[in-house]
Structures are given as C-alpha cells and as structure tokens.
Motif scaffolding. Sequence first.
Motif: not given
Length: 182
Positions: A8-11, A15-18, A85-94
């Motif tokens: 839960k903490h890892v996800v 998902m939350g940090d930019y 160190s970090f996985i980028l999703y659509k919102d992160h890329i934007r």
Amino acid sequence: MSQATKRKHVVKEVMGDYVIPTQQQQIVRVLGTPGNNLHEVETAKGERFLVSMPTKFRKNIWIKRGDFLIVDPIEEGDKVKAEISFILYKDHIRHLIKEGAWPEGFSENLQNGTSQNGHKQVDNARASSEDDVQTDDAESEPDDSDLFVNTNRINYEYSDSEEDSNEEDTEDEEERQEEEAK
C-alpha cells in the motif's frame, strides 16, 4: 510491517509523488525484460543498457515494454548501469513536460502517440497538459482514457440488441428440427 501494508505504501508513493530528475538521474524507456528483475532500457540519446529493480518494487509494481522510468546510475556495473528510482505514469509525464524536464528524444514518441515498438504511449501529452490548465474541474466529465488496457487479451465486441440473438436462436432451432425430421 505486513506485506499488504508495504504494498500500500509503495503504490501510494509511486502514484502520488511528482518527481523531477536530478542532475545524476536520467529518464529512460523500457525496451524489454530479460528476467531476474532486470530491464533493458534506452535513453533519449539511444544508449541501451540494463537497469535493476529495487526490492521495494518487486511483486508490488509491474513494468512493461514502453514504460518510462527515472533511474540512478550505478558506478560498479558493467552491464547493469543503473537502478530504478521512480516509475513514470501519464500524469507524471505531463507534469515533467509542463516543467520542461522531459528529454527531447522522447518527445517525438509522445507526439506520434506510439513508441518505436508499437505500444501505446501518452496521447499528445503536451496538448492535454495545456487543456488541463484551461478547463475547470466542474465542467469536466469523467474520462476512461486513463484506465489500464490489457493488451494481452482479445477484445470482444458484444451487441446489446436482443433481436440478433433471437434470430440466431430461431435459425438454430429450425436447423435442428430439419435434421431430426431426416
């Protein structure tokens, strides 16, 4: 800490940090996964190497071909030159595009909507990031484009009309009756 709490903490962190990459970190695209928690990646300049997945991401986060990552370099590695160190999703890329931290080498893939290996990427991330600034949350409708689509499954199209199925059923019954009569 239990496994579920850890997950839960890892996800939540992913998902939350930019995050904006530091001078040492770099953004890469995943080309494949040869196994053993290693991923083959390519930089914006075209350099290819292997990266390792840290223990906290294993069995908690999945990475597929075409995803973007932020990696930290490893000095002692010959083949494995970095660690995720970090996985980028659509919102992160934007967010990275808006901040001006996105590499130019990957901008071509985003404008086309697909990567070189044919997988779907962020749909016009520059345009959508500008649209997000201009639209109000009250006016926006829920959009299903951010939902995960499993490309490993066949998409079946179902018809909502019952007339088609009734016609097929009556045809099947007629054929059965003809065969029984013979």
